[in-house]
Design a protein around this motif. Structure first.
Motif, PDB file in Angstrom:
ATOM      1  N   ASP A 115      33.641  23.807  32.882  1.00 23.18           N
ATOM      2  CA  ASP A 115      34.303  23.994  34.173  1.00 23.18           C
ATOM      3  C   ASP A 115      35.798  23.766  33.989  1.00 23.18           C
ATOM      4  OD1 ASP A 115      35.238  23.920  36.820  1.00 23.18           O
ATOM      5  OD2 ASP A 115      33.345  23.106  37.542  1.00 23.18           O
ATOM      6  N   GLN A 188      35.394  28.736  43.220  1.00 28.79           N
ATOM      7  CA  GLN A 188      35.173  28.796  41.771  1.00 28.79           C
ATOM      8  C   GLN A 188      35.390  30.215  41.247  1.00 28.79           C
ATOM      9  OE1 GLN A 188      32.911  28.362  44.154  1.00 28.79           O
ATOM     10  NE2 GLN A 188      30.832  28.935  43.538  1.00 28.79           N
ATOM     11  N   GLY A 246      26.927  23.156  48.168  1.00 24.20           N
ATOM     12  CA  GLY A 246      26.656  22.698  46.819  1.00 24.20           C
ATOM     13  C   GLY A 246      25.432  21.813  46.721  1.00 24.20           C
ATOM     14  N   ARG A 250      22.170  22.458  44.339  1.00 26.00           N
ATOM     15  CA  ARG A 250      21.729  21.476  43.334  1.00 26.00           C
ATOM     16  C   ARG A 250      20.277  21.081  43.560  1.00 26.00           C
ATOM     17  NH1 ARG A 250      27.128  19.691  44.561  1.00 26.00           N
ATOM     18  NH2 ARG A 250      28.487  20.133  42.762  1.00 26.00           N
ATOM     19  N   GLU A 255      20.285  21.479  37.382  1.00 27.23           N
ATOM     20  CA  GLU A 255      21.434  21.573  36.493  1.00 27.23           C
ATOM     21  C   GLU A 255      22.072  22.959  36.487  1.00 27.23           C
ATOM     22  OE1 GLU A 255      22.330  20.453  31.783  1.00 27.23           O
ATOM     23  OE2 GLU A 255      20.287  20.415  32.591  1.00 27.23           O
ATOM     24  N   ASP A 258      25.321  23.519  38.774  1.00 27.85           N
ATOM     25  CA  ASP A 258      26.640  23.123  38.279  1.00 27.85           C
ATOM     26  C   ASP A 258      27.075  23.915  37.058  1.00 27.85           C
ATOM     27  OD1 ASP A 258      27.406  21.038  40.092  1.00 27.85           O
ATOM     28  OD2 ASP A 258      25.864  19.782  39.210  1.00 27.85           O
ATOM     29  N   GLU A 259      26.121  24.374  36.274  1.00 26.13           N
ATOM     30  CA  GLU A 259      26.458  25.070  35.035  1.00 26.13           C
ATOM     31  C   GLU A 259      26.703  26.564  35.229  1.00 26.13           C
ATOM     32  OE1 GLU A 259      26.523  24.205  31.657  1.00 26.13           O
ATOM     33  OE2 GLU A 259      25.878  22.118  31.664  1.00 26.13           O
ATOM     34  N   ILE A 263      30.223  26.485  38.833  1.00 34.18           N
ATOM     35  CA  ILE A 263      31.225  26.298  37.788  1.00 34.18           C
ATOM     36  C   ILE A 263      32.385  27.280  37.980  1.00 34.18           C
ATOM     37  CG2 ILE A 263      30.208  27.950  36.171  1.00 34.18           C
ATOM     38  CD1 ILE A 263      30.810  25.898  33.938  1.00 34.18           C
TER      39      ILE A 263
END
Length: 292
Positions: A115, A188, A246, A250, A255, A258-259, A263
């Protein structure tokens, strides 16, 4: 040139085969079953076996192997993701070294940088944090035998490829139903590239023998998620008013949220631009219109 391609049945691989042949190159394909056509050679990456005849007169090996990322990552899924990328790379890099193949073009990902927020990222940036960053580092490190043998190695740090067979496939019906919306705060950055430009970039890197090392394969103008959402809505003529916070992403994706979803990677193709590569699709909305 004679080019040997692993992963030739996937989205990028099949398009690359067609483009190279249209350009007059001789293309051979590695397949994980008994060969059934004159241009096929069988191989078994986990066993480290490849038909020796596959490398006859080959000037470039292209490795595009890798299983889909999926929407949730268990420990077993992560191992599958790693094995499907690193094992074939190790086998091919060792073969490139053994048979003295001049060039290896190997897949990797923009995920290498982790990120990076609003920071503009070129190929000189360090590795980031997270599973994908560590994966990409190991993926690229697996090409070491080829580099040490003196072969030219190019690592394709690929962004989000716009194609209805890939990224846009599951998104299109959601937007058609008016369920499109931004992810998180929408700020993002998404390093996108059209399928046509990605395949053209691969051919460019195969043919330009002075280029090596990591190459960001993405558009010069990465878009924010909010900009991407608006462009999708405009192209499909549907409202995209929704918002996936967000915490909800999640909870749903773990995971992966966020990845991959939240990101921010403001990556730019510095190597390609400096080398004179010309992008056909520089406007996101126009690229989406073509892809959809």
């Amino acid at each position: 040139m004679r080019v040997l391609i692993a992963g030739s049945s996937g989205l990028l691989g099949s398009a690359l085969v067609a483009t190279l042949r249209d350009s007059g190159h001789d293309v051979r394909r590695l397949v994980r079953r008994p060969a059934r056509a004159a241009d096929e050679h069988s191989w078994d990456p986990p066993a480290g076996r490849i038909d020796d005849r596959a490398f006859e007169d080959v000037t470039t090996v292209v490795n595009l192997c890798g299983s889909p990322m999926g929407l949730r990552w268990s420990a077993a899924r992560k191992q599958m993701i790693r094995d499907s990328r690193i094992e074939p790379t190790e086998v091919l890099a060792e073969a490139v070294a053994e048979y003295r193949i001049p060039t290896l073009v190997n897949a990797s990902g923009i995920g290498y940088y982790g990120d990076t927020g609003d920071t503009v990222v070129t190929e000189t940036a360090p590795r980031g944090q997270g599973f994908l960053a560590e994966l990409c580092e190991a993926w690229e490190a697996a090409t070491a035998p080829a580099t040490e043998a003196g072969s030219r190695v190019v690592n394709l740090r690929t962004g989000l490829v716009l194609s209805k067979e890939g990224l846009l496939g599951p998104l299109k019906p959601l937007f058609w139903l008016g369920l499109g919306g931004k992810l998180g705060d929408g700020k993002q950055y998404m390093p996108w590239i059209s399928l046509r430009d990605h395949v053209s970039a691969m051919r460019f890197l195969i043919e330009h023998e002075t280029l090596s090392g990591p190459v960001n394969v993405c558009n010069p103008e990465p878009a924010t998620n909010a900009e991407f959402t608006r462009a999708m809505g405009h192209v499909l003529r549907r409202p995209a008013p929704w918002w996936a916070p967000g915490f909800a992403l999640r909870a749903a994706l773990g995971e992966v949220a966020d990845e991959m979803a939240l990101i921010s990677q403001r990556a730019v193709p510095a190597v390609l631009e400096k080398a004179g590569f010309t992008f056909v699709h520089t406007d996101l909305e126009g690229a989406l219109a073509v892809a959809l």
